[in-house]
Design an enzyme around this catalytic site. Structure first.
Site, PDB file in Angstrom:
ATOM      1  N   SER A 151     -24.218 -45.796 107.899  1.00 28.66           N
ATOM      2  CA  SER A 151     -23.262 -44.701 107.752  1.00 28.66           C
ATOM      3  C   SER A 151     -23.971 -43.346 107.858  1.00 28.66           C
ATOM      4  O   SER A 151     -24.593 -43.057 108.880  1.00 28.66           O
ATOM      5  CB  SER A 151     -22.504 -44.859 106.428  1.00 28.66           C
ATOM      6  N   ASP A 197     -13.906 -50.045 112.359  1.00 27.71           N
ATOM      7  CA  ASP A 197     -14.417 -49.027 111.447  1.00 27.71           C
ATOM      8  C   ASP A 197     -13.403 -47.884 111.340  1.00 27.71           C
ATOM      9  O   ASP A 197     -13.121 -47.194 112.312  1.00 27.71           O
ATOM     10  CB  ASP A 197     -15.752 -48.495 111.973  1.00 27.71           C
ATOM     11  N   HIS A 229     -16.441 -50.738 108.522  1.00 29.19           N
ATOM     12  CA  HIS A 229     -17.544 -49.816 108.277  1.00 29.19           C
ATOM     13  C   HIS A 229     -18.581 -50.401 107.327  1.00 29.19           C
ATOM     14  O   HIS A 229     -19.766 -50.072 107.414  1.00 29.19           O
ATOM     15  CB  HIS A 229     -16.992 -48.504 107.694  1.00 29.19           C
TER      16      HIS A 229
END
Length: 280
Positions: A151, A197, A229
């Site tokens: 991320s 995601d 995600h």
């Protein structure tokens, strides 16, 4: 193609009769995918904690390392968690990668809200700690270093590669970064996106980030079909095997792993998109 002779020369003190057969679990040039897909590689692994009080420039973490004392030095990789997340979310990668012959440092950041630029700086600070101050610094080849992140940590991975071009490899997992242009990156970079995601969509983050790296740089993009995600926050064989292959190829200079990433797998049940320049 890297051969046994070149691999043995790269690590001081390695036992030439065991580098390939014992570490990779076979002889010859064929490398079965099972070696990469196994939950653990052939190295026994130990770990040591680095307190945030002893960390300079990052938030502390855990170092995982092969216990073998007679195999010479190893490449090293630091892994950053994502936004609002702590080290525990990427801790599964520590023993899994270390058992394949790397020193792995899974870190906490100063704040769970640190942005990609800060996370990039902290990845580099943790690498410096590994090579200069850690209790396992003598096990590390300081010329064979890499960074990974999830991320905003994935976005930070690109920041670190931009700032320190001598890095051998970078792996950005479901990355988030507002900057989509990376002409400075020459470090071989693997970007792993997730098809579903909804936090850092592949359309606005993973794919543009991959495309923003120059085509002259060895790079690859793998998109996990149906994944979210948070896919990198739990044990994932595709993420692990692809990351290990990328690190083996570029950190250890072992071209036999190219088959798994360059050109690598095709789209199918596991992957919804595959791209690369490293095979051209």
């Amino acid at each position: 193609m890297a051969d046994a002779h070149r691999l043995r020369e790269r690590a001081q003190g390695q036992r030439p009769d065991t580098v390939l057969e014992d570490v990779l679990g076979r002889g010859g040039d064929d490398l079965p995918s099972a070696v990469l897909e196994a939950a653990r590689g052939s190295f026994d692994v130990d770990s040591t904690r680095v307190s945030s009080l002893r960390a300079s420039g990052f938030g502390g973490g855990t170092i995982y390392y092969p216990t073998a004392a007679d195999e010479g030095t190893f490449g090293a990789v630091v892994i950053s968690p994502g936004y609002t997340a702590g080290e525990s979310t990427i801790a599964w990668l520590g023993p899994r990668l270390a058992s394949q012959g790397f020193v792995v440092f899974t870190i906490d950041t100063h704040s769970r809200y640190d942005q990609p630029s800060s996370r990039g700086d902290q990845l580099l600070a943790a690498l410096d700690h590994l090579t200069d101050k850690s209790t396992v610094s003598d096990r590390i080849d300081p010329q064979r270093l890499a960074v990974m992140g999830h991320s905003m940590g994935g976005g930070g991975t690109l920041e670190a590669a931009k700032d320190r071009p001598e890095l051998k490899a970078a792996v950005a997992m479901t990355p988030w970064n507002l900057d989509k242009t990376w002409p400075e990156i020459s470090t071989p970079t693997l970007v792993i996106g997730a098809q579903n995601d909804s936090v850092a969509s592949v359309r606005t983050h993973a794919v543009p980030l991959y495309e923003g790296i120059p085509t002259s740089t060895d790079k690859a993009y793998l998109e996990l079909r149906g994944a979210s995600h948070l896919a990198p926050n739990r044990s994932n064989t595709r993420i692990a095997s692809s990351s290990i292959s990328w690190l083996k190829l570029y950190v250890d200079d072992d071209d036999r792993y190219a088959q798994f990433v360059c050109p690598g797998p095709e789209t199918g049940l596991e992957l919804s998109d595959v791209r690369n320049t490293c095979s051209s």
